[in-house]
Design a protein around this motif. Sequence first.
Motif, PDB file in Angstrom:
ATOM      1  N   GLY A 106      50.634 -38.445  26.363  1.00  0.00           N
ATOM      2  CA  GLY A 106      51.617 -39.411  26.130  1.00  0.00           C
ATOM      3  C   GLY A 106      50.548 -40.225  27.530  1.00  0.00           C
ATOM      4  O   GLY A 106      49.996 -39.937  28.004  1.00  0.00           O
ATOM      5  N   PRO A 107      51.704 -40.797  28.116  1.00  0.00           N
ATOM      6  CA  PRO A 107      51.633 -41.559  29.994  1.00  0.00           C
ATOM      7  C   PRO A 107      50.999 -39.771  31.268  1.00  0.00           C
ATOM      8  O   PRO A 107      50.209 -40.573  31.685  1.00  0.00           O
ATOM      9  N   ALA A 108      51.006 -39.382  31.167  1.00  0.00           N
ATOM     10  CA  ALA A 108      50.366 -37.848  31.005  1.00  0.00           C
ATOM     11  C   ALA A 108      48.772 -37.237  31.789  1.00  0.00           C
ATOM     12  O   ALA A 108      48.543 -37.345  32.320  1.00  0.00           O
ATOM     13  N   ARG A 109      48.359 -38.444  30.027  1.00  0.00           N
ATOM     14  CA  ARG A 109      47.043 -37.823  30.196  1.00  0.00           C
ATOM     15  C   ARG A 109      45.844 -37.554  31.361  1.00  0.00           C
ATOM     16  O   ARG A 109      45.257 -37.544  32.285  1.00  0.00           O
ATOM     17  N   LEU A 110      45.925 -39.416  31.622  1.00  0.00           N
ATOM     18  CA  LEU A 110      45.526 -39.437  33.217  1.00  0.00           C
ATOM     19  C   LEU A 110      45.557 -39.377  34.651  1.00  0.00           C
ATOM     20  O   LEU A 110      44.267 -38.514  35.163  1.00  0.00           O
ATOM     21  N   PRO A 111      47.188 -38.423  34.635  1.00  0.00           N
ATOM     22  CA  PRO A 111      47.187 -38.114  35.938  1.00  0.00           C
ATOM     23  C   PRO A 111      46.490 -36.367  35.373  1.00  0.00           C
ATOM     24  O   PRO A 111      46.116 -35.306  36.861  1.00  0.00           O
ATOM     25  N   LEU A 112      46.868 -35.671  34.545  1.00  0.00           N
ATOM     26  CA  LEU A 112      46.470 -34.266  34.353  1.00  0.00           C
ATOM     27  C   LEU A 112      45.245 -34.743  34.140  1.00  0.00           C
ATOM     28  O   LEU A 112      44.016 -33.228  34.446  1.00  0.00           O
ATOM     29  N   ILE A 113      44.046 -34.862  34.180  1.00  0.00           N
ATOM     30  CA  ILE A 113      42.926 -35.012  34.267  1.00  0.00           C
ATOM     31  C   ILE A 113      41.961 -34.979  35.363  1.00  0.00           C
ATOM     32  O   ILE A 113      41.454 -34.533  36.032  1.00  0.00           O
ATOM     33  N   VAL A 114      42.966 -36.439  36.034  1.00  0.00           N
ATOM     34  CA  VAL A 114      42.790 -35.845  37.905  1.00  0.00           C
ATOM     35  C   VAL A 114      42.902 -34.819  38.359  1.00  0.00           C
ATOM     36  O   VAL A 114      42.013 -34.293  39.372  1.00  0.00           O
ATOM     37  N   TYR A 115      44.770 -34.726  38.024  1.00  0.00           N
ATOM     38  CA  TYR A 115      44.338 -32.982  38.647  1.00  0.00           C
ATOM     39  C   TYR A 115      43.704 -32.203  38.094  1.00  0.00           C
ATOM     40  O   TYR A 115      42.814 -31.469  38.856  1.00  0.00           O
ATOM     41  N   GLY A 116      43.134 -31.731  36.166  1.00  0.00           N
ATOM     42  CA  GLY A 116      41.265 -30.917  36.235  1.00  0.00           C
ATOM     43  C   GLY A 116      40.747 -30.736  37.070  1.00  0.00           C
ATOM     44  O   GLY A 116      39.646 -29.960  37.222  1.00  0.00           O
ATOM     45  N   SER A 117      40.263 -32.689  37.238  1.00  0.00           N
ATOM     46  CA  SER A 117      38.850 -32.513  38.077  1.00  0.00           C
ATOM     47  C   SER A 117      39.125 -32.588  39.641  1.00  0.00           C
ATOM     48  O   SER A 117      38.244 -31.910  40.301  1.00  0.00           O
ATOM     49  N   ASN A 118      40.616 -32.388  40.479  1.00  0.00           N
ATOM     50  CA  ASN A 118      40.752 -32.136  41.751  1.00  0.00           C
ATOM     51  C   ASN A 118      40.625 -29.883  41.722  1.00  0.00           C
ATOM     52  O   ASN A 118      40.166 -29.838  42.056  1.00  0.00           O
ATOM     53  N   LEU A 119      41.215 -29.758  40.835  1.00  0.00           N
ATOM     54  CA  LEU A 119      41.019 -28.055  40.178  1.00  0.00           C
ATOM     55  C   LEU A 119      39.430 -28.029  40.688  1.00  0.00           C
ATOM     56  O   LEU A 119      39.676 -27.001  41.033  1.00  0.00           O
ATOM     57  N   LEU A 120      38.965 -28.260  39.534  1.00  0.00           N
ATOM     58  CA  LEU A 120      37.373 -28.262  39.300  1.00  0.00           C
ATOM     59  C   LEU A 120      37.151 -28.485  40.991  1.00  0.00           C
ATOM     60  O   LEU A 120      36.078 -27.155  41.153  1.00  0.00           O
ATOM     61  N   PHE A 121      36.547 -29.516  41.810  1.00  0.00           N
ATOM     62  CA  PHE A 121      36.570 -29.650  42.909  1.00  0.00           C
ATOM     63  C   PHE A 121      36.949 -28.702  43.802  1.00  0.00           C
ATOM     64  O   PHE A 121      35.816 -28.076  44.731  1.00  0.00           O
ATOM     65  N   ASN A 122      38.189 -28.254  43.748  1.00  0.00           N
ATOM     66  CA  ASN A 122      38.524 -27.833  44.896  1.00  0.00           C
ATOM     67  C   ASN A 122      38.626 -26.072  44.403  1.00  0.00           C
ATOM     68  O   ASN A 122      37.616 -25.180  45.144  1.00  0.00           O
ATOM     69  N   TRP A 123      38.202 -25.172  43.170  1.00  0.00           N
ATOM     70  CA  TRP A 123      37.404 -24.626  43.268  1.00  0.00           C
ATOM     71  C   TRP A 123      35.919 -24.440  43.539  1.00  0.00           C
ATOM     72  O   TRP A 123      35.079 -22.901  43.608  1.00  0.00           O
ATOM     73  N   ALA A 124      35.253 -25.368  42.810  1.00  0.00           N
ATOM     74  CA  ALA A 124      34.132 -24.826  43.325  1.00  0.00           C
ATOM     75  C   ALA A 124      33.704 -25.275  45.285  1.00  0.00           C
ATOM     76  O   ALA A 124      32.327 -24.479  45.383  1.00  0.00           O
ATOM     77  N   TRP A 125      34.645 -25.137  46.076  1.00  0.00           N
ATOM     78  CA  TRP A 125      34.288 -25.079  47.411  1.00  0.00           C
ATOM     79  C   TRP A 125      34.020 -23.876  47.835  1.00  0.00           C
ATOM     80  O   TRP A 125      32.914 -23.591  48.694  1.00  0.00           O
ATOM     81  N   THR A 126      34.427 -22.971  47.499  1.00  0.00           N
ATOM     82  CA  THR A 126      34.367 -21.794  47.714  1.00  0.00           C
ATOM     83  C   THR A 126      33.514 -20.992  47.459  1.00  0.00           C
ATOM     84  O   THR A 126      32.192 -20.513  48.406  1.00  0.00           O
ATOM     85  N   PRO A 127      32.176 -21.020  46.445  1.00  0.00           N
ATOM     86  CA  PRO A 127      31.160 -21.003  46.201  1.00  0.00           C
ATOM     87  C   PRO A 127      30.116 -21.398  46.928  1.00  0.00           C
ATOM     88  O   PRO A 127      28.902 -21.065  47.980  1.00  0.00           O
ATOM     89  N   ILE A 128      30.552 -23.077  47.265  1.00  0.00           N
ATOM     90  CA  ILE A 128      30.057 -23.775  48.224  1.00  0.00           C
ATOM     91  C   ILE A 128      29.199 -23.424  49.544  1.00  0.00           C
ATOM     92  O   ILE A 128      28.826 -23.257  50.255  1.00  0.00           O
ATOM     93  N   PHE A 129      30.879 -23.313  49.926  1.00  0.00           N
ATOM     94  CA  PHE A 129      31.136 -22.359  51.744  1.00  0.00           C
ATOM     95  C   PHE A 129      30.729 -22.151  51.626  1.00  0.00           C
ATOM     96  O   PHE A 129      29.527 -21.081  53.001  1.00  0.00           O
ATOM     97  N   PHE A 130      31.759 -20.385  51.332  1.00  0.00           N
ATOM     98  CA  PHE A 130      31.305 -19.044  51.309  1.00  0.00           C
ATOM     99  C   PHE A 130      30.137 -18.090  50.778  1.00  0.00           C
ATOM    100  O   PHE A 130      28.886 -17.615  51.113  1.00  0.00           O
ATOM    101  N   GLY A 131      29.668 -18.588  49.165  1.00  0.00           N
ATOM    102  CA  GLY A 131      28.809 -18.411  48.290  1.00  0.00           C
ATOM    103  C   GLY A 131      26.965 -19.302  48.953  1.00  0.00           C
ATOM    104  O   GLY A 131      26.324 -18.013  49.268  1.00  0.00           O
ATOM    105  N   ALA A 132      26.877 -19.908  49.079  1.00  0.00           N
ATOM    106  CA  ALA A 132      26.245 -20.420  49.178  1.00  0.00           C
ATOM    107  C   ALA A 132      25.414 -20.863  50.851  1.00  0.00           C
ATOM    108  O   ALA A 132      24.392 -20.906  51.463  1.00  0.00           O
ATOM    109  N   LYS A 133      26.608 -20.783  51.392  1.00  0.00           N
ATOM    110  CA  LYS A 133      27.045 -20.834  53.261  1.00  0.00           C
ATOM    111  C   LYS A 133      25.670 -22.308  53.070  1.00  0.00           C
ATOM    112  O   LYS A 133      25.808 -22.491  54.264  1.00  0.00           O
TER     113      LYS A 133
END
Length: 171
Positions: free
Chosen positions: A76-103
């Motif tokens: 339904g109409p939730a498809r695009l908002p949920l895709i953007v949200y899912g992308s946000n989660l992936l970007f959010n989760w990627a920050w920690t390995p970049i900052f703390f893992g890769a430094k």
Amino acid sequence: MSQVNWPAIGFTILPNLGGIGGGIITRKNINPWYESLKKPQCRPPNAAFGPVWTTLYSSMGYASYLVFRDGGGFNGPARLPLIVYGSNLLFNWAWTPIFFGAKDLKLALYELQLVNLTAIGTGYLFYKINHTAGYLIIPYCLWLSLATALNYVIWRDNKDSKPKITELKDQ
């Protein structure tokens, strides 16, 4: 007796799964690496980050449930908002390995802009489906503003000090 709303629980827990992984990476790199960095005096204490992120992730997750429920799910109409949200989660989760893992403070700062953009997009798109869901993203966006400022200042004040190769190998 009321029925347990398992979808609401699942949506609420989902963002925290990445947060748990990020917490493991963070704990491994707090001492000595992160503690040795120059940081602004106004930053929250380390102990605040876990409870704040748990609260924010849970709010975001519940908001995504509201959008899924009220917007017809992924068909339904939730498809695009949920895709953007899912992308946000992936970007959010990627920050920690970049900052703390890769430094890599600079790359983390750049990557954080993707988190900011998709968070704002998520809030806007969620609001169009369910006002409460949109409002639940506001504290997250505010916290991201603080996180962005902290990441910038830490990068600015430490850009001349790179982690030693031996520190990276010990990971």
